[in-house]
Design a protein around this motif. Structure first.
Motif, PDB file in Angstrom:
ATOM      1  N   VAL A   1       0.894  -1.183   0.010  1.00 42.97           N
ATOM      2  CA  VAL A   1      -0.056   0.025   0.011  1.00 42.97           C
ATOM      3  C   VAL A   1       0.807   1.248  -0.100  1.00 42.97           C
ATOM      4  N   ARG A   2       1.964   1.137   0.723  1.00 48.00           N
ATOM      5  CA  ARG A   2       2.739   2.314   0.743  1.00 48.00           C
ATOM      6  C   ARG A   2       3.539   2.690  -0.602  1.00 48.00           C
ATOM      7  N   CYS A   3       3.845   1.461  -1.033  1.00 47.76           N
ATOM      8  CA  CYS A   3       4.275   1.759  -2.538  1.00 47.76           C
ATOM      9  C   CYS A   3       3.276   2.261  -3.490  1.00 47.76           C
ATOM     10  N   TYR A   4       2.124   1.773  -3.463  1.00 48.79           N
ATOM     11  CA  TYR A   4       1.133   2.522  -4.341  1.00 48.79           C
ATOM     12  C   TYR A   4       1.032   4.142  -3.998  1.00 48.79           C
ATOM     13  N   LEU A   5       0.890   4.332  -2.616  1.00 43.86           N
ATOM     14  CA  LEU A   5       0.737   5.672  -2.248  1.00 43.86           C
ATOM     15  C   LEU A   5       1.704   6.475  -2.929  1.00 43.86           C
ATOM     16  N   ARG A   6       2.937   5.989  -2.577  1.00 42.10           N
ATOM     17  CA  ARG A   6       4.286   6.700  -3.345  1.00 42.10           C
ATOM     18  C   ARG A   6       4.029   7.035  -4.863  1.00 42.10           C
ATOM     19  N   LEU A   7       3.410   6.091  -5.475  1.00 39.68           N
ATOM     20  CA  LEU A   7       3.511   6.016  -6.973  1.00 39.68           C
ATOM     21  C   LEU A   7       2.473   7.494  -7.166  1.00 39.68           C
ATOM     22  N   THR A   8       1.512   7.676  -6.342  1.00 42.14           N
ATOM     23  CA  THR A   8       0.790   8.771  -6.822  1.00 42.14           C
ATOM     24  C   THR A   8       1.157  10.030  -6.639  1.00 42.14           C
ATOM     25  N   ASP A   9       2.238   9.944  -6.138  1.00 41.43           N
ATOM     26  CA  ASP A   9       2.916  11.588  -6.144  1.00 41.43           C
ATOM     27  C   ASP A   9       3.536  11.762  -7.466  1.00 41.43           C
ATOM     28  N   ASN A  10       3.692  10.938  -8.427  1.00 41.43           N
ATOM     29  CA  ASN A  10       3.969  11.095  -9.737  1.00 41.43           C
ATOM     30  C   ASN A  10       2.832  11.285 -10.434  1.00 41.43           C
ATOM     31  N   THR A  11       2.731  12.294 -11.354  1.00 38.54           N
ATOM     32  CA  THR A  11       1.574  12.596 -12.275  1.00 38.54           C
ATOM     33  C   THR A  11       1.113  11.516 -13.099  1.00 38.54           C
ATOM     34  N   ARG A  12       2.125  11.133 -14.003  1.00 34.49           N
ATOM     35  CA  ARG A  12       1.765   9.997 -15.031  1.00 34.49           C
ATOM     36  C   ARG A  12       1.521   8.759 -14.247  1.00 34.49           C
ATOM     37  N   ALA A  13       2.106   8.023 -13.013  1.00 30.42           N
ATOM     38  CA  ALA A  13       1.929   7.129 -12.446  1.00 30.42           C
ATOM     39  C   ALA A  13       0.470   7.119 -11.743  1.00 30.42           C
ATOM     40  N   CYS A  14       0.052   8.199 -11.441  1.00 31.87           N
ATOM     41  CA  CYS A  14      -0.983   8.511 -10.459  1.00 31.87           C
ATOM     42  C   CYS A  14      -2.307   8.400 -11.590  1.00 31.87           C
ATOM     43  N   LEU A  15      -2.268   8.786 -12.931  1.00 30.45           N
ATOM     44  CA  LEU A  15      -3.209   8.650 -13.933  1.00 30.45           C
ATOM     45  C   LEU A  15      -3.267   7.251 -14.302  1.00 30.45           C
ATOM     46  N   ALA A  16      -2.038   6.386 -14.560  1.00 35.00           N
ATOM     47  CA  ALA A  16      -1.838   5.225 -14.745  1.00 35.00           C
ATOM     48  C   ALA A  16      -2.881   3.920 -13.838  1.00 35.00           C
ATOM     49  N   LEU A  17      -2.640   4.407 -12.409  1.00 36.20           N
ATOM     50  CA  LEU A  17      -3.356   3.727 -11.488  1.00 36.20           C
ATOM     51  C   LEU A  17      -4.783   3.739 -11.264  1.00 36.20           C
ATOM     52  N   ARG A  18      -5.496   4.844 -11.996  1.00 41.13           N
ATOM     53  CA  ARG A  18      -6.881   4.924 -12.211  1.00 41.13           C
ATOM     54  C   ARG A  18      -7.297   3.570 -12.968  1.00 41.13           C
ATOM     55  N   VAL A  19      -6.354   3.140 -13.779  1.00 45.19           N
ATOM     56  CA  VAL A  19      -6.680   2.210 -14.555  1.00 45.19           C
ATOM     57  C   VAL A  19      -6.181   0.673 -14.110  1.00 45.19           C
ATOM     58  N   TYR A  20      -5.008   0.631 -13.543  1.00 42.18           N
ATOM     59  CA  TYR A  20      -4.424  -0.348 -13.274  1.00 42.18           C
ATOM     60  C   TYR A  20      -4.189  -0.681 -11.688  1.00 42.18           C
ATOM     61  N   LEU A  21      -4.891  -0.187 -10.789  1.00 44.48           N
ATOM     62  CA  LEU A  21      -4.896  -0.358  -9.484  1.00 44.48           C
ATOM     63  C   LEU A  21      -5.916  -1.535  -9.224  1.00 44.48           C
ATOM     64  N   PRO A  22      -5.367  -2.282  -8.631  1.00 46.39           N
ATOM     65  CA  PRO A  22      -6.117  -3.877  -8.334  1.00 46.39           C
ATOM     66  C   PRO A  22      -7.396  -3.608  -7.714  1.00 46.39           C
ATOM     67  N   ASP A  23      -8.581  -3.925  -8.075  1.00 44.61           N
ATOM     68  CA  ASP A  23     -10.015  -3.675  -7.598  1.00 44.61           C
ATOM     69  C   ASP A  23     -10.002  -4.225  -6.281  1.00 44.61           C
ATOM     70  N   LEU A  24      -8.988  -5.148  -5.814  1.00 46.57           N
ATOM     71  CA  LEU A  24      -9.112  -5.840  -4.607  1.00 46.57           C
ATOM     72  C   LEU A  24      -8.718  -4.630  -3.357  1.00 46.57           C
ATOM     73  N   LEU A  25      -7.986  -3.580  -3.936  1.00 43.93           N
ATOM     74  CA  LEU A  25      -7.737  -2.510  -2.843  1.00 43.93           C
ATOM     75  C   LEU A  25      -8.745  -1.594  -2.770  1.00 43.93           C
ATOM     76  N   SER A  26      -9.789  -1.426  -3.711  1.00 47.65           N
ATOM     77  CA  SER A  26     -10.934  -0.602  -3.542  1.00 47.65           C
ATOM     78  C   SER A  26     -12.159  -1.125  -2.832  1.00 47.65           C
ATOM     79  N   ASP A  27     -12.349  -2.626  -2.482  1.00 43.70           N
ATOM     80  CA  ASP A  27     -13.510  -3.252  -1.991  1.00 43.70           C
ATOM     81  C   ASP A  27     -12.931  -3.435  -0.300  1.00 43.70           C
ATOM     82  N   THR A  28     -13.617  -4.479   0.124  1.00 42.58           N
ATOM     83  CA  THR A  28     -13.632  -4.491   1.604  1.00 42.58           C
ATOM     84  C   THR A  28     -12.726  -5.843   1.681  1.00 42.58           C
ATOM     85  N   THR A  29     -12.052  -6.387   0.851  1.00 40.97           N
ATOM     86  CA  THR A  29     -11.211  -7.348   0.900  1.00 40.97           C
ATOM     87  C   THR A  29     -10.310  -7.589   1.974  1.00 40.97           C
TER      88      THR A  29
END
Length: 294
Positions: A236-264
């Motif tokens: 999770v900390r790796c993903y959060l840090r990636l959102t500090d980069n514009t291009r990576a943040c935009l890419a994560l709108r598509v490529y972030l695993p759905d499992l991190l968006s639900d209650t899993t």
């Protein structure tokens, strides 16, 4: 530099007979240079490393000790491929690596250890793929040395690592290692990302970003079946840090695993409030707008 007894600062003295002026730990350090006494000295010192604060400077500045460590490391290279390393061989070299970790963690000896390019001698161990316990122990202890180097933020350390194979080697471990090895390898990637140079290195190249993104996604999928809060919080900390980069943040709108968006992982992170906060901040960054690029 630590004040060393004359026996340490001068040319190598014979360690076969005890010097009454030396403490037991100092005598063991001298014993490392005696091939007949080395195995026991490495074992005893590895056990004592947590209780003797100045062991690292003593090891680093003692004549012949670093050469002895390299001899121990290189001695097992022939047993890596084909994989014939025994448990006894693994334990012995891992004791030497544990002392290297002690040196890598100490503020006085970390940079000399790095500038001597000592970490490079461990990469052969990280390239192994055998699942046998001696190899897994060897990889984990080697990762521990690198982890000690990156634990305290230091751009020079990150720059050194970026010029080596450490990122693909960590990604390889994150895909196929044990849970503990995956955790240490992910921690190393996290510390690299937290450095501006490291984040830029990962995100400036599409292939690097997607290599990391693919491995992180596969790990998240695996954790849904066998949860580990210790490993998940580093992911999770790796993903959060990636959102500090514009291009990576935009890419994560598509490529972030759905499992991190639900209650899993709600129950998995129940006792990890920091990780929950990171996850919330990550979703906020992705939803709202990308922050300024680096």
């Amino acid at each position: 530099m630590a004040n060393l007894p004359p026996s340490f600062a001068s040319s190598k003295a014979s360690s076969s007979s005890n010097d009454p002026k030396l403490s037991p730990v100092e005598q063991l350090v001298l014993d490392i240079c005696d091939p007949e006494l080395r195995e026991n000295a490495l074992h005893q010192l590895a056990k004592k490393r947590e209780i003797f604060d100045e062991l690292a400077p003593l090891l680093w500045h003692s004549v012949g000790t670093t050469a002895a460590f390299l001899q121990e490391i290189i001695a097992v290279y022939p047993f890596l491929s084909p994989p014939t390393l025994t448990a006894a061989q693994s334990n012995r070299v891992c004791n030497a690596l544990a002392l290297c970790q002690c040196i890598a963690a100490h503020p006085e000896t970390k940079m000399p250890f790095l500038r001597a390019q000592m970490p490079l001698y461990l990469y052969a161990f990280l390239k192994t793929s055998s699942k046998e316990r001696p190899f897994e122990y060897l990889r984990l202890t080697s990762l521990g040395v690198i982890g000690a180097l990156v634990k305290v933020e230091d751009t020079e350390v990150i720059k050194f690592l970026l010029e080596t194979e450490i990122i693909p080697l960590c990604l390889q471990t994150m895909e196929s290692g044990s849970e503990l090895s995956k955790t240490v390898a992910t921690f190393i990637i996290q510390k690299i990302l937290l450095d501006n140079e490291g984040l830029r290195y990962i995100c400036v190249c599409v292939d690097r970003f997607f290599a990391l993104s693919r491995v992180l996604e596969n790990m998240v999928t695996s954790l849904a079946e066998a949860p580990s809060s210790r490993l998940l919080k580093h992911i999770v900390r790796c993903y959060l840090r990636l959102t500090d980069n514009t291009r990576a943040c935009l890419a994560l709108r598509v490529y972030l695993p759905d499992l991190l968006s639900d209650t899993t992982f709600t129950s998995c992170l129940y006792d990890e409030p920091a990780a929950v906060q990171w996850l919330q901040q990550m979703h906020h960054n992705i939803r709202v707008k990308p922050p300024p690029g680096l």
